[in-house]
Design an enzyme around this catalytic site. Structure first.
Site, PDB file in Angstrom:
ATOM      1  N   GLY A  11       0.801  -1.028  -0.360  1.00  0.00           N
ATOM      2  CA  GLY A  11       0.286   0.237   0.219  1.00  0.00           C
ATOM      3  C   GLY A  11       0.498   1.458   0.012  1.00  0.00           C
ATOM      4  N   GLU A  50      -2.600  -0.623   2.943  1.00  0.00           N
ATOM      5  CA  GLU A  50      -1.725  -2.101   2.792  1.00  0.00           C
ATOM      6  C   GLU A  50      -3.006  -3.121   3.643  1.00  0.00           C
ATOM      7  OE1 GLU A  50       1.090  -2.827   2.867  1.00  0.00           O
ATOM      8  OE2 GLU A  50       2.571  -0.811   2.782  1.00  0.00           O
ATOM      9  N   HIS A 123      10.955  -2.424  -0.103  1.00  0.00           N
ATOM     10  CA  HIS A 123      12.340  -2.005  -1.002  1.00  0.00           C
ATOM     11  C   HIS A 123      13.442  -2.621  -0.503  1.00  0.00           C
ATOM     12  CE1 HIS A 123       9.399   1.402  -1.402  1.00  0.00           C
ATOM     13  NE2 HIS A 123       8.962   1.382  -0.323  1.00  0.00           N
TER      14      HIS A 123
END
Length: 159
Positions: A11, A50, A123
């Site tokens: 999200g 999310e 990430h």
């Protein structure tokens, strides 16, 4: 547990709250079959997106009692389930908790399947997580965004 489906979720929200979106990648284990879903909202939060990504992934399953692995970079979602906080919140009617609308919706669909959760660092070059992030950011940047009705009504009450 051997899983039938892997659901990867993410999200995003610009400004948090602000324009947001979610991204979902679903893979049928042992096959090349994959589906992607995303949607953007004009005013929402990262945590809502999310959680909504997980809900949408589970709601897309066509058969009951699937063995599912949810992979998410959201400690909010993963810890709430794995540490069983959400079940305590449910017993107390979600009093004082954020996102009760989404948690109730989550529990309805969660109980239809055998669901495991795995947290991963965001990430961190995980291909499916990176793709979900791309979808979520893309969704949040669309010109035409959906309305997160519950969230916007709750915000109005605070003004």
């Amino acid at each position: 547990m051997n899983h039938d489906i892997h659901i990867y979720t993410d999200g995003a929200a610009k400004g948090n709250p602000g324009p947001g979106g979610y991204g979902v990648v679903m893979e049928l284990v042992g096959t090349p079959h994959k589906k992607e879903f995303y949607e953007g909202f004009r005013h929402t939060t990262n945590n809502r997106m999310e959680l909504l990504a997980v809900i949408v992934g589970l709601e897309k399953l066509k058969n009951p009692n699937m063995k599912v692995l949810i992979v998410s970079d959201s400690k909010y979602v993963v810890d709430s389930v794995l540490k069983k906080w959400v079940f305590g919140w449910e017993k107390k009617g979600f009093a004082g908790k954020k996102n009760p609308d989404l948690w109730k919706r989550f529990l309805l669909v969660y109980r239809k399947h055998q669901v495991d959760f795995q947290w991963i660092k965001g990430h961190n070059n995980h291909p499916q997580n990176e793709r979900c992030d791309e979808l979520a950011v893309f969704a949040s940047s669309q010109k035409s965004l959906s309305v997160d009705v519950f969230y916007e009504k709750e915000e109005e009450k605070l003004l």
